[in-house]
Write a protein that holds these residues in place. Structure first.
Motif, PDB file in Angstrom:
ATOM      1  N   GLU A  43      23.893  55.171  29.955  1.00  0.00           N
ATOM      2  CA  GLU A  43      25.334  55.113  30.290  1.00  0.00           C
ATOM      3  C   GLU A  43      25.649  53.526  30.955  1.00  0.00           C
ATOM      4  OE1 GLU A  43      28.660  54.830  29.779  1.00  0.00           O
ATOM      5  OE2 GLU A  43      27.706  56.805  28.992  1.00  0.00           O
ATOM      6  N   LYS A  44      25.978  52.904  30.148  1.00  0.00           N
ATOM      7  CA  LYS A  44      26.177  51.596  30.557  1.00  0.00           C
ATOM      8  C   LYS A  44      27.842  51.103  31.161  1.00  0.00           C
ATOM      9  CE  LYS A  44      22.423  49.682  27.722  1.00  0.00           C
ATOM     10  NZ  LYS A  44      21.508  49.543  28.979  1.00  0.00           N
ATOM     11  N   SER A  45      28.553  52.462  31.104  1.00  0.00           N
ATOM     12  CA  SER A  45      29.995  52.069  31.583  1.00  0.00           C
ATOM     13  C   SER A  45      29.840  51.470  33.101  1.00  0.00           C
ATOM     14  CB  SER A  45      30.631  53.407  31.682  1.00  0.00           C
ATOM     15  OG  SER A  45      30.915  54.039  30.425  1.00  0.00           O
ATOM     16  N   ALA A  46      30.591  50.362  33.278  1.00  0.00           N
ATOM     17  CA  ALA A  46      30.717  49.549  34.535  1.00  0.00           C
ATOM     18  C   ALA A  46      31.339  50.623  35.748  1.00  0.00           C
ATOM     19  CB  ALA A  46      31.375  48.354  34.337  1.00  0.00           C
ATOM     20  N   VAL A  47      30.333  50.627  36.863  1.00  0.00           N
ATOM     21  CA  VAL A  47      30.899  51.240  38.169  1.00  0.00           C
ATOM     22  C   VAL A  47      31.611  50.223  38.789  1.00  0.00           C
ATOM     23  CG1 VAL A  47      30.023  52.256  40.330  1.00  0.00           C
ATOM     24  CG2 VAL A  47      28.565  52.707  38.137  1.00  0.00           C
ATOM     25  N   VAL A  48      30.976  48.757  38.557  1.00  0.00           N
ATOM     26  CA  VAL A  48      31.833  47.426  39.247  1.00  0.00           C
ATOM     27  C   VAL A  48      32.193  46.523  37.982  1.00  0.00           C
ATOM     28  CG1 VAL A  48      31.838  45.607  40.725  1.00  0.00           C
ATOM     29  CG2 VAL A  48      30.833  47.999  41.473  1.00  0.00           C
ATOM     30  N   PHE A  49      33.377  46.230  37.656  1.00  0.00           N
ATOM     31  CA  PHE A  49      33.508  45.367  36.650  1.00  0.00           C
ATOM     32  C   PHE A  49      34.471  44.278  37.442  1.00  0.00           C
ATOM     33  CE2 PHE A  49      35.540  43.085  33.030  1.00  0.00           C
ATOM     34  CZ  PHE A  49      34.408  43.327  31.832  1.00  0.00           C
ATOM     35  N   ASP A  50      33.621  43.019  38.197  1.00  0.00           N
ATOM     36  CA  ASP A  50      34.206  42.128  38.767  1.00  0.00           C
ATOM     37  C   ASP A  50      35.025  41.015  38.062  1.00  0.00           C
ATOM     38  OD1 ASP A  50      34.886  40.409  41.022  1.00  0.00           O
ATOM     39  OD2 ASP A  50      32.629  40.365  42.003  1.00  0.00           O
ATOM     40  N   LEU A  51      36.259  40.944  38.217  1.00  0.00           N
ATOM     41  CA  LEU A  51      37.202  40.009  37.816  1.00  0.00           C
ATOM     42  C   LEU A  51      37.916  39.215  38.937  1.00  0.00           C
ATOM     43  CD1 LEU A  51      38.932  42.140  34.832  1.00  0.00           C
ATOM     44  CD2 LEU A  51      37.126  39.917  34.694  1.00  0.00           C
ATOM     45  N   ARG A  52      37.310  39.325  40.137  1.00  0.00           N
ATOM     46  CA  ARG A  52      37.721  38.478  41.294  1.00  0.00           C
ATOM     47  C   ARG A  52      36.884  37.294  41.758  1.00  0.00           C
ATOM     48  NH1 ARG A  52      39.533  42.290  46.088  1.00  0.00           N
ATOM     49  NH2 ARG A  52      41.213  42.590  44.323  1.00  0.00           N
ATOM     50  N   ASN A  53      35.491  37.672  41.488  1.00  0.00           N
ATOM     51  CA  ASN A  53      34.255  36.767  42.157  1.00  0.00           C
ATOM     52  C   ASN A  53      34.047  35.656  41.111  1.00  0.00           C
ATOM     53  OD1 ASN A  53      32.373  35.430  43.056  1.00  0.00           O
ATOM     54  ND2 ASN A  53      31.039  37.270  43.449  1.00  0.00           N
ATOM     55  N   PRO A  54      34.168  34.447  41.305  1.00  0.00           N
ATOM     56  CA  PRO A  54      34.102  33.561  40.182  1.00  0.00           C
ATOM     57  C   PRO A  54      32.468  33.298  39.908  1.00  0.00           C
ATOM     58  CG  PRO A  54      35.026  32.299  42.066  1.00  0.00           C
ATOM     59  CD  PRO A  54      35.178  33.686  42.274  1.00  0.00           C
ATOM     60  N   LEU A  55      31.933  33.925  40.747  1.00  0.00           N
ATOM     61  CA  LEU A  55      30.253  33.437  40.794  1.00  0.00           C
ATOM     62  C   LEU A  55      29.640  34.504  40.049  1.00  0.00           C
ATOM     63  CD1 LEU A  55      29.764  32.223  44.425  1.00  0.00           C
ATOM     64  CD2 LEU A  55      30.043  30.808  42.241  1.00  0.00           C
ATOM     65  N   ALA A  56      30.387  35.608  39.829  1.00  0.00           N
ATOM     66  CA  ALA A  56      29.778  36.804  38.980  1.00  0.00           C
ATOM     67  C   ALA A  56      29.886  36.474  37.520  1.00  0.00           C
ATOM     68  CB  ALA A  56      30.519  38.199  39.191  1.00  0.00           C
ATOM     69  N   ILE A  57      28.683  35.741  37.092  1.00  0.00           N
ATOM     70  CA  ILE A  57      28.791  35.431  35.667  1.00  0.00           C
ATOM     71  C   ILE A  57      29.125  36.373  34.361  1.00  0.00           C
ATOM     72  CG2 ILE A  57      27.328  34.150  33.937  1.00  0.00           C
ATOM     73  CD1 ILE A  57      28.076  32.317  36.472  1.00  0.00           C
ATOM     74  N   ARG A  58      28.449  37.585  34.946  1.00  0.00           N
ATOM     75  CA  ARG A  58      28.661  38.948  34.135  1.00  0.00           C
ATOM     76  C   ARG A  58      29.402  39.679  34.976  1.00  0.00           C
ATOM     77  NH1 ARG A  58      23.041  37.801  32.613  1.00  0.00           N
ATOM     78  NH2 ARG A  58      22.674  37.428  30.549  1.00  0.00           N
TER      79      ARG A  58
END
Length: 324
Positions: A138-153
């Protein structure tokens, strides 16, 4: 902070459930998927199939199914997964169903999958996928980070990576984005946020829909005991130098441009484009470099949600352009 207004749904004595299945040239897998629906302990009230202009024996498979309440739409063109789910969800919503279960053609629900999901009251519920060997995938995201610019994915944690096994999961796991493989949504979510955006064609239409649902105050939960068996391995990450790579890059960029929480995050698509081009001799070559450059250009024209997907448009067909 968004107030969560949808933590429970008041159930009528009998909630109606429609399944929306999108299929394209995978007739043999579709058979298994439909077999799984036919054996549900809680039978769906309707199964709406969107056939994306298949050229194999999909039509014959569907014509032979007299054991399911099928409503089949044979599209004259391939709308992509995004266009198919847009159309199927619109039709199910127009027909008045209380809940709509979105399903791909390469998954098979366990016999009690829908029954287990309906034991939970949330407005957005996700079945939990495993592979044919019973391993949690199950690959549904527990964390999907659209705040941290260093989170490449932006997907920095998933159900699979956090729990490893189904047994280690709690009964419900809050998730931030989902896949349209076993996603059960209440019609009032569609009333509030609209429909999936067909402009994505393939990839990230489900992510976009989930982000919009959460930002409108509707939480999403993965239901541990709702088992969905995936028939194929995940291998799209190896296709970045193919035609699929264009959509993967473009649509990832669109999500950042639409929903990035600060200017630095919204700048990430450009930085990723530059990095991919510079590293292309070491990885995807000219094909991947071309994909990412075209994707960056195309994403700029998709900063806004398509008009036909906005709230209040669920009953309108409109003019549709699904391709690149």
């Amino acid at each position: 902070m968004v107030e969560e207004r949808g933590t429970s749904v008041s159930k009528p004595p009998h909630e109606t459930v429609a399944v929306v299945v999108v299929t394209y040239n995978r007739a043999d897998l579709l058979v298994g998927m439909l077999d799984g629906l036919a054996t549900q302990t809680r039978r769906p009230d309707a199964v709406l199939v969107v056939d994306n202009a298949s050229t194999d024996h999909t039509r014959e498979v569907l014509d032979a199914r007299t054991d399911l309440p099928l409503r089949v739409t044979h599209s004259e063109e391939n709308l992509g997964g995004a266009g198919g789910f847009h159309l199927g969800l619109r039709l199910a919503h127009e027909a008045g169903f209380d809940r709509i279960w979105l399903m791909d053609d390469d998954v098979v629900p366990a016999p009690d999958c829908l029954e287990r999901m309906l034991e939970h009251d949330g407005p957005c519920l996700m079945a939990v996928r495993e592979d044919r060997r019973g391993h949690l995938v199950e690959k549904s995201a527990v964390v999907f980070d659209l705040r941290n610019p260093l989170a490449i994915r932006p997907k920095t944690d998933s159900v699979e990576t956090r729990y490893r096994t189904r047994a280690a999961m709690p009964a419900e796991v809050p998730v931030q984005v989902v896949a349209f493989e076993g996603f059960l949504v209440h019609r009032r979510v569609v009333d509030a946020i609209g429909l999936p955006d067909p402009a994505y064609f393939i990839f990230y239409d489900d992510v976009d829909f989930a982000i919009r649902a959460r930002r409108a105050g509707f939480p999403i939960a993965a239901v541990r005991d709702a088992v969905l068996v995936r028939q194929l391995d995940f291998d799209q990450q190896h296709a970045l130098d193919t035609w699929k790579g264009f959509y993967m890059y473009r649509n990832l960029f669109v999500v950042h441009l639409r929903y990035g929480e600060n200017a630095a995050v919204r700048l990430k698509p450009l930085l990723i484009t530059l990095a991919v081009v510079l590293l292309s001799p070491l990885r995807g070559g000219k094909a991947e470099a071309s994909n990412v450059i075209r994707a960056m250009k195309a994403a700029r024209g998709m900063r806004e949600l398509s008009p036909e997907s906005r709230p209040g448009r669920a009953g309108e067909s409109g003019e549709r352009h699904f391709g690149p």
